[in-house]
Scaffold this motif. Structure first.
Motif, PDB file in Angstrom:
ATOM      1  N   GLN A  81      40.029  46.530   3.190  1.00  0.00           N
ATOM      2  CA  GLN A  81      39.577  45.174   3.556  1.00  0.00           C
ATOM      3  C   GLN A  81      38.650  44.611   2.477  1.00  0.00           C
ATOM      4  OE1 GLN A  81      37.929  46.323   7.342  1.00  0.00           O
ATOM      5  NE2 GLN A  81      39.510  45.276   8.519  1.00  0.00           N
ATOM      6  N   LYS A  82      37.768  45.480   1.985  1.00  0.00           N
ATOM      7  CA  LYS A  82      36.768  45.033   1.019  1.00  0.00           C
ATOM      8  C   LYS A  82      37.382  44.741  -0.351  1.00  0.00           C
ATOM      9  CE  LYS A  82      32.874  47.413   1.283  1.00  0.00           C
ATOM     10  NZ  LYS A  82      31.862  48.429   0.937  1.00  0.00           N
ATOM     11  N   ILE A  83      38.306  45.607  -0.791  1.00  0.00           N
ATOM     12  CA  ILE A  83      38.790  45.516  -2.176  1.00  0.00           C
ATOM     13  C   ILE A  83      40.142  44.808  -2.306  1.00  0.00           C
ATOM     14  CG2 ILE A  83      39.346  46.868  -4.261  1.00  0.00           C
ATOM     15  CD1 ILE A  83      37.579  49.133  -2.959  1.00  0.00           C
ATOM     16  N   HIS A  84      41.094  45.144  -1.420  1.00  0.00           N
ATOM     17  CA  HIS A  84      42.478  44.690  -1.639  1.00  0.00           C
ATOM     18  C   HIS A  84      42.996  43.645  -0.654  1.00  0.00           C
ATOM     19  CE1 HIS A  84      42.698  47.970  -4.454  1.00  0.00           C
ATOM     20  NE2 HIS A  84      42.446  48.850  -3.507  1.00  0.00           N
ATOM     21  N   ASN A  85      42.533  43.723   0.596  1.00  0.00           N
ATOM     22  CA  ASN A  85      43.167  42.888   1.619  1.00  0.00           C
ATOM     23  C   ASN A  85      42.153  42.492   2.701  1.00  0.00           C
ATOM     24  OD1 ASN A  85      44.821  41.716   3.533  1.00  0.00           O
ATOM     25  ND2 ASN A  85      46.107  43.508   3.879  1.00  0.00           N
ATOM     26  N   PRO A  86      41.366  41.439   2.429  1.00  0.00           N
ATOM     27  CA  PRO A  86      40.318  41.034   3.378  1.00  0.00           C
ATOM     28  C   PRO A  86      40.868  40.607   4.744  1.00  0.00           C
ATOM     29  CG  PRO A  86      40.554  39.431   1.594  1.00  0.00           C
ATOM     30  CD  PRO A  86      41.368  40.609   1.212  1.00  0.00           C
ATOM     31  N   ASP A  87      42.171  40.293   4.806  1.00  0.00           N
ATOM     32  CA  ASP A  87      42.766  39.821   6.069  1.00  0.00           C
ATOM     33  C   ASP A  87      43.302  40.949   6.950  1.00  0.00           C
ATOM     34  OD1 ASP A  87      42.262  37.208   5.219  1.00  0.00           O
ATOM     35  OD2 ASP A  87      44.164  37.123   4.125  1.00  0.00           O
ATOM     36  N   LEU A  88      43.161  42.199   6.495  1.00  0.00           N
ATOM     37  CA  LEU A  88      43.705  43.320   7.280  1.00  0.00           C
ATOM     38  C   LEU A  88      42.913  43.519   8.572  1.00  0.00           C
ATOM     39  CD1 LEU A  88      45.761  45.738   7.297  1.00  0.00           C
ATOM     40  CD2 LEU A  88      43.940  47.115   6.284  1.00  0.00           C
ATOM     41  N   ASP A  89      43.633  43.490   9.695  1.00  0.00           N
ATOM     42  CA  ASP A  89      43.023  43.705  11.019  1.00  0.00           C
ATOM     43  C   ASP A  89      43.420  45.059  11.568  1.00  0.00           C
ATOM     44  OD1 ASP A  89      41.614  41.445  11.676  1.00  0.00           O
ATOM     45  OD2 ASP A  89      43.389  40.350  12.358  1.00  0.00           O
TER      46      ASP A  89
ATOM     47  N   MET B  24      56.362  32.577  10.916  1.00  0.00           N
ATOM     48  CA  MET B  24      56.006  33.513   9.837  1.00  0.00           C
ATOM     49  C   MET B  24      55.867  34.923  10.401  1.00  0.00           C
ATOM     50  SD  MET B  24      53.048  32.886   7.083  1.00  0.00           S
ATOM     51  CE  MET B  24      52.620  34.062   5.843  1.00  0.00           C
ATOM     52  N   GLY B  25      56.475  35.899   9.729  1.00  0.00           N
ATOM     53  CA  GLY B  25      56.483  37.272  10.235  1.00  0.00           C
ATOM     54  C   GLY B  25      55.120  37.931  10.153  1.00  0.00           C
ATOM     55  N   LYS B  26      54.900  38.876  11.034  1.00  0.00           N
ATOM     56  CA  LYS B  26      53.665  39.660  10.985  1.00  0.00           C
ATOM     57  C   LYS B  26      53.998  41.061  10.491  1.00  0.00           C
ATOM     58  CE  LYS B  26      49.486  40.908  13.268  1.00  0.00           C
ATOM     59  NZ  LYS B  26      48.550  40.755  14.369  1.00  0.00           N
ATOM     60  N   ILE B  27      53.243  41.532   9.513  1.00  0.00           N
ATOM     61  CA  ILE B  27      53.482  42.871   8.965  1.00  0.00           C
ATOM     62  C   ILE B  27      52.471  43.852   9.562  1.00  0.00           C
ATOM     63  CG2 ILE B  27      53.682  44.263   6.868  1.00  0.00           C
ATOM     64  CD1 ILE B  27      54.332  41.742   5.297  1.00  0.00           C
ATOM     65  N   ILE B  28      52.983  44.899  10.194  1.00  0.00           N
ATOM     66  CA  ILE B  28      52.120  45.892  10.842  1.00  0.00           C
ATOM     67  C   ILE B  28      52.402  47.276  10.254  1.00  0.00           C
ATOM     68  CG2 ILE B  28      51.490  46.988  13.041  1.00  0.00           C
ATOM     69  CD1 ILE B  28      52.489  44.443  14.474  1.00  0.00           C
ATOM     70  N   ALA B  29      51.367  47.899   9.687  1.00  0.00           N
ATOM     71  CA  ALA B  29      51.508  49.279   9.194  1.00  0.00           C
ATOM     72  C   ALA B  29      51.170  50.237  10.334  1.00  0.00           C
ATOM     73  CB  ALA B  29      50.557  49.500   8.021  1.00  0.00           C
ATOM     74  N   ILE B  30      51.970  51.284  10.468  1.00  0.00           N
ATOM     75  CA  ILE B  30      51.654  52.317  11.462  1.00  0.00           C
ATOM     76  C   ILE B  30      51.166  53.523  10.671  1.00  0.00           C
ATOM     77  CG2 ILE B  30      52.596  53.798  13.277  1.00  0.00           C
ATOM     78  CD1 ILE B  30      54.324  51.463  14.108  1.00  0.00           C
ATOM     79  N   ALA B  31      49.866  53.792  10.767  1.00  0.00           N
ATOM     80  CA  ALA B  31      49.267  54.762   9.850  1.00  0.00           C
ATOM     81  C   ALA B  31      48.307  55.715  10.545  1.00  0.00           C
ATOM     82  CB  ALA B  31      48.518  54.016   8.737  1.00  0.00           C
ATOM     83  N   ASN B  32      48.301  56.933  10.050  1.00  0.00           N
ATOM     84  CA  ASN B  32      47.309  57.951  10.390  1.00  0.00           C
ATOM     85  C   ASN B  32      47.592  59.094   9.429  1.00  0.00           C
ATOM     86  OD1 ASN B  32      45.658  59.952  11.463  1.00  0.00           O
ATOM     87  ND2 ASN B  32      46.007  59.293  13.568  1.00  0.00           N
ATOM     88  N   GLN B  33      46.561  59.541   8.680  1.00  0.00           N
ATOM     89  CA  GLN B  33      46.838  60.574   7.677  1.00  0.00           C
ATOM     90  C   GLN B  33      47.102  61.935   8.308  1.00  0.00           C
ATOM     91  OE1 GLN B  33      43.906  59.479   8.472  1.00  0.00           O
ATOM     92  NE2 GLN B  33      42.233  60.831   7.913  1.00  0.00           N
ATOM     93  N   LYS B  34      46.886  62.023   9.615  1.00  0.00           N
ATOM     94  CA  LYS B  34      47.155  63.260  10.341  1.00  0.00           C
ATOM     95  C   LYS B  34      48.644  63.287  10.686  1.00  0.00           C
ATOM     96  CE  LYS B  34      44.319  65.458  13.910  1.00  0.00           C
ATOM     97  NZ  LYS B  34      45.343  66.389  14.275  1.00  0.00           N
TER      98      LYS B  34
ATOM     99  N   SER C 231      49.973  44.624   4.547  1.00  0.00           N
ATOM    100  CA  SER C 231      50.042  44.356   5.994  1.00  0.00           C
ATOM    101  C   SER C 231      49.013  43.351   6.483  1.00  0.00           C
ATOM    102  CB  SER C 231      49.848  45.667   6.767  1.00  0.00           C
ATOM    103  OG  SER C 231      50.916  46.540   6.493  1.00  0.00           O
ATOM    104  N   ASP C 232      49.339  42.750   7.641  1.00  0.00           N
ATOM    105  CA  ASP C 232      48.382  41.882   8.335  1.00  0.00           C
ATOM    106  C   ASP C 232      47.484  42.721   9.239  1.00  0.00           C
ATOM    107  OD1 ASP C 232      49.463  39.338   7.395  1.00  0.00           O
ATOM    108  OD2 ASP C 232      51.220  39.868   8.592  1.00  0.00           O
ATOM    109  N   SER C 233      48.046  43.843   9.713  1.00  0.00           N
ATOM    110  CA  SER C 233      47.251  44.698  10.606  1.00  0.00           C
ATOM    111  C   SER C 233      47.760  46.131  10.556  1.00  0.00           C
ATOM    112  CB  SER C 233      47.310  44.174  12.053  1.00  0.00           C
ATOM    113  OG  SER C 233      48.621  44.284  12.558  1.00  0.00           O
ATOM    114  N   VAL C 234      46.946  47.035  11.122  1.00  0.00           N
ATOM    115  CA  VAL C 234      47.336  48.449  11.173  1.00  0.00           C
ATOM    116  C   VAL C 234      47.246  48.944  12.616  1.00  0.00           C
ATOM    117  CG1 VAL C 234      44.985  49.127  10.435  1.00  0.00           C
ATOM    118  CG2 VAL C 234      46.840  50.788  10.285  1.00  0.00           C
ATOM    119  N   LEU C 235      48.297  49.646  13.032  1.00  0.00           N
ATOM    120  CA  LEU C 235      48.331  50.258  14.367  1.00  0.00           C
ATOM    121  C   LEU C 235      48.158  51.765  14.149  1.00  0.00           C
ATOM    122  CD1 LEU C 235      50.995  49.471  17.106  1.00  0.00           C
ATOM    123  CD2 LEU C 235      50.282  51.803  16.652  1.00  0.00           C
ATOM    124  N   ILE C 236      47.195  52.348  14.864  1.00  0.00           N
ATOM    125  CA  ILE C 236      46.860  53.766  14.633  1.00  0.00           C
ATOM    126  C   ILE C 236      47.208  54.616  15.861  1.00  0.00           C
ATOM    127  CG2 ILE C 236      44.992  55.383  14.057  1.00  0.00           C
ATOM    128  CD1 ILE C 236      43.489  52.893  12.844  1.00  0.00           C
TER     129      ILE C 236
END
Length: 254
Positions: free
Chosen positions: A169-177, A1-11, A141-146
């Motif tokens: 995590q609280k509202i939409h995606n409790p599994d987000l790491d 099963m694939g892992k979804i990783i978001a690469i995020a930073n609002q900067k 996503s399953d996790s976020v890389l910052i």
């Protein structure tokens, strides 16, 4: 099963797209099947992997709208084992269009459920903002890389991003790491770079990747040729750094 990783930073300018493109290419070279999703209207990840943005007729916009099956939006890239769902400037409009839609934060998650198992890793290059597009990416996503650049204002805004992650995590995606914090644009000659590394490791012990991405001319040249650093100069420091990051990610998720 694939892992979804978001690469995020609002900067902006912290090395998000550089990381998305080169991490995807490095994972591909290490024989992982990778899908890169360009969720930034600037479409730099799309052009960075050799696609002509002007000729893109369908991509992330149609994915989130659920108007086209995800599978038919996937394009090949010039990086081995890496496919992409490209972006186009039209993506700017999606935030306005989603405003009145029910469960609008779950549109991307829903669209990706049918293709998640076809890849080892799905990497989402987020826009430099905390709007609906990024919220969709974090919910899917399953996790976020910052990525954090080794500069004076590095930690500014990080608190805000971590609070956003907490509320997702609280509202939409409790599994987000949190996959990890990645230090970028490091220059060993600068005292400031070393101070930032020290400070991040001190504040976020155990959350920071061991790999640090160093400042590298070849790394900044590669996108103008529409290539990842692996294709452009496999022997460069940048290539070495991103392969190290890919290995670290694979071992972490083994």
């Amino acid at each position: 099963m694939g892992k979804i990783i978001a690469i995020a930073n609002q900067k902006g300018g912290v090395g998000k797209t550089t990381t998305a493109v080169n991490l995807a290419a490095s994972l591909g070279v290490l024989e992982k099947k990778v899908l890169l999703i360009d969720a930034d209207p600037q479409a730099n990840a799309t052009s960075g992997l050799g696609l002509d943005v002007e000729t893109i007729e369908a991509g992330t916009y149609q994915l989130i709208e659920n108007s086209t099956p995800a599978m038919s939006l996937i394009k090949e890239t010039n990086a081995p084992n890496v496919h992409i769902i490209p972006a186009h400037i039209d993506l700017v409009a999606i935030e306005i269009e989603l405003v009145d839609i029910d469960r609008r934060e779950y549109m991307m998650k829903q669209a990706l459920s049918s293709i998640k198992d076809n890849f080892d890793f799905i990497i989402i290059d987020c826009a430099p903002s905390l709007g609906l597009l990024t919220l969709n990416a974090l919910t899917a996503s399953d996790s976020v890389l910052i990525p954090i650049q080794c500069e004076y204002f590095a930690l500014e805004g990080l608190g805000k991003l971590l609070n956003t992650v907490k509320s997702v995590q609280k509202i939409h995606n409790p599994d987000l790491d949190i996959e990890g914090l990645l230090l970028t644009m490091y220059d060993s000659r600068l005292r400031l770079s070393n101070q930032v590394v020290e400070e991040v490791n001190q504040h976020f012990e155990g959350l920071t990747f061991k790999t640090i991405i160093q400042r590298n001319v070849r790394l900044s040249e590669a996108p103008s040729y529409g290539e990842s650093i692996i294709n452009y100069d496999a022997s460069s420091k940048g290539s070495e750094n991103y392969l190290s990051l890919a290995n670290e990610l694979i071992n972490k998720n083994a």
